[in-house]
Design an enzyme around this catalytic site. Structure first.
Site, PDB file in Angstrom:
ATOM      1  CG  ASN A 246     -31.815  50.293 -21.879  1.00 12.76           C
ATOM      2  OD1 ASN A 246     -31.706  49.873 -20.730  1.00 12.76           O
ATOM      3  ND2 ASN A 246     -30.779  50.369 -22.716  1.00 12.76           N
ATOM      4  CD1 TRP A 247     -36.705  52.440 -17.898  1.00 17.32           C
ATOM      5  CD2 TRP A 247     -37.119  51.612 -15.858  1.00 17.32           C
ATOM      6  NE1 TRP A 247     -38.070  52.469 -17.707  1.00 17.32           N
ATOM      7  CE2 TRP A 247     -38.355  51.964 -16.458  1.00 17.32           C
ATOM      8  CE3 TRP A 247     -37.142  51.072 -14.563  1.00 17.32           C
ATOM      9  CZ2 TRP A 247     -39.581  51.783 -15.810  1.00 17.32           C
ATOM     10  CZ3 TRP A 247     -38.357  50.889 -13.916  1.00 17.32           C
ATOM     11  CH2 TRP A 247     -39.568  51.249 -14.537  1.00 17.32           C
ATOM     12  CE  LYS A 248     -29.074  53.470 -22.077  1.00 18.94           C
ATOM     13  NZ  LYS A 248     -28.190  54.313 -22.869  1.00 18.94           N
TER      14      LYS A 248
ATOM     15  CG  HIS B  68     -27.349  48.646 -24.981  1.00 19.13           C
ATOM     16  ND1 HIS B  68     -26.352  49.567 -24.753  1.00 19.13           N
ATOM     17  CD2 HIS B  68     -28.482  49.355 -25.206  1.00 19.13           C
ATOM     18  CE1 HIS B  68     -26.890  50.785 -24.822  1.00 19.13           C
ATOM     19  NE2 HIS B  68     -28.160  50.681 -25.094  1.00 19.13           N
TER      20      HIS B  68
ATOM     21  CD  GLU C 222     -25.219  52.279 -22.601  1.00 15.68           C
ATOM     22  OE1 GLU C 222     -25.897  51.610 -21.796  1.00 15.68           O
ATOM     23  OE2 GLU C 222     -25.611  53.372 -23.072  1.00 15.68           O
TER      24      GLU C 222
ATOM     25  CD  GLU D 284     -30.130  51.320 -28.859  1.00 12.93           C
ATOM     26  OE1 GLU D 284     -30.985  52.067 -28.376  1.00 12.93           O
ATOM     27  OE2 GLU D 284     -29.332  50.666 -28.173  1.00 12.93           O
TER      28      GLU D 284
ATOM     29  N   GLY E 191     -27.307  58.618 -25.802  1.00 15.29           N
ATOM     30  CA  GLY E 191     -27.040  59.449 -24.631  1.00 15.29           C
ATOM     31  C   GLY E 191     -26.286  60.727 -24.958  1.00 15.29           C
TER      32      GLY E 191
ATOM     33  CB  SER F  71     -30.521  61.218 -28.591  1.00 18.17           C
ATOM     34  OG  SER F  71     -29.284  61.112 -27.920  1.00 18.17           O
TER      35      SER F  71
ATOM     36  N   GLY G 242     -33.643  55.335 -24.015  1.00 16.11           N
ATOM     37  CA  GLY G 242     -32.861  55.326 -22.787  1.00 16.11           C
ATOM     38  C   GLY G 242     -33.278  56.475 -21.889  1.00 16.11           C
ATOM     39  N   GLY G 243     -32.517  57.562 -21.938  1.00 18.33           N
ATOM     40  CA  GLY G 243     -32.736  58.715 -21.054  1.00 18.33           C
ATOM     41  C   GLY G 243     -34.193  59.151 -20.909  1.00 18.33           C
TER      42      GLY G 243
HETATM   43  P1  PGA Z   1     -30.653  57.144 -25.100  1.00 21.42           P
HETATM   44  O1  PGA Z   1     -30.294  55.582 -24.991  1.00 21.42           O
HETATM   45  O2  PGA Z   1     -32.104  57.239 -25.493  1.00 21.42           O
HETATM   46  O3  PGA Z   1     -30.375  57.705 -23.733  1.00 21.42           O
HETATM   47  O4  PGA Z   1     -29.759  57.730 -26.155  1.00 21.42           O
HETATM   48  C1  PGA Z   1     -30.790  54.652 -25.923  1.00 21.42           C
HETATM   49  C2  PGA Z   1     -30.263  53.285 -25.603  1.00 21.42           C
HETATM   50  O5  PGA Z   1     -29.097  53.165 -25.209  1.00 21.42           O
HETATM   51  O6  PGA Z   1     -30.990  52.270 -25.735  1.00 21.42           O
END
Ligand code: PGA
Length: 253
Positions: A10-12, A96, A98, A168, A174, A214, A235-236
């Site tokens: 997930n490149w956000k 998600h 967020e 998640e 993050g 993470s 994500g990251g």
């Molecule tokens: P993260 O994000 O790996 O940076 O914690 C995961 C996500 O939000 O899908």
């Protein structure tokens, strides 16, 4: 039963036109040597089409990070499921945290997105997860129950075949603080039981449940070795091809 592992990046709201292409190309190159794990990348909307060109014919599927639950219409700024299919998406991330927390998306709205995505032929990655306050108040199961029951409302066993659940925990996204493999396993087993009650045990047995929060090369293997952890939503670490590919490889072992 053995379920195929599924690792999605997930490149956000990261990358630009050039770096999105480079990252996708590096993932394609690395994944060519891996065939036992399903892999997807989810770039921002503006780069979907160019990333689609890069992953074409490769064992890397394209996913979007969101959609609006209508085919078309006067919804300024929104993107429909049919548009995502049109540019080559196979998957879409829905619910998600967020979007739930920063954009106030409700379970009912998320459920509409799940239905709209499936109706358009997409596969859905439905995210669920508790906040730290909810975990500390022992409300994790209640919260997961609510998000799953409402998010999957009116989803049949047949439709579930195109749904992936992503657990998640919000406190792990993050933050560099991941759930322990035991915490992840416990939540995943709970989710599978709950989905079994909703859609039938056979469909729940086949359901892939990803862990997200993470996930890094050094913790991926221990999470992915848990019996109910069927992949990762990253994500990251998905923004660095080497890290993402190391997580993909951890999914094979
Ligand atoms: P993260 O994000 O790996 O940076 O914690 C995961 C996500 O939000 O899908």
């Amino acid at each position: 039963m053995s379920r195929q592992k599924f690792i999605a990046g997930n490149w956000k709201m990261f990358t630009n036109a050039a770096s999105a292409e480079q990252l996708a190309a590096a993932v394609v190159k690395g994944v060519a040597k891996v065939d036992r794990v399903a892999v997807a990348v989810c770039p921002p909307f503006p780069y979907l089409e160019r990333v689609a060109q890069v992953v074409k014919g490769a064992a890397v599927a394209l996913g979007a990070q969101n959609l609006y639950p209508e085919k078309e219409g006067a919804f300024t700024g929104e993107v429909s499921p049919t548009m995502l299919v049109d540019v080559g998406c196979k998957h879409v991330i829905v619910g998600h945290s967020e979007r739930r927390h920063k954009l106030a998306e409700s379970n009912a709205f998320i459920n509409k997105k799940v239905h709209a995505a499936l109706a358009a032929g997409l596969h859905v990655i439905l995210c669920v997860g508790e906040t730290l306050a909810e975990r500390e108040a022992n409300a994790t199961d209640r919260l997961l129950d609510e998000q799953t029951t409402q998010g999957l409302a009116e989803i049949t066993a047949e439709m579930l075949a195109r749904v992936v659940l992503a657990y998640e925990p919000v406190w792990a996204i993050g933050t560099g603080r991941n759930a322990t493999p035991e915490q992840a396993q416990q939540a995943h087993a709970f989710l599978r039981r709950r989905v079994g009650e909703l859609c039938g045990a056979a469909a729940a047995e086949k359901l892939q449940i990803q862990y997200g929060g993470s996930v890094k090369p050094d913790n991926a293997a221990s999470l992915l070795h848990q019996p109910d952890v069927d992949g990762a939503l990253v994500g990251g670490a998905s923004l660095k091809a080497d890290d993402f590919l190391a997580i993909v490889r951890a999914g094979i072992g």
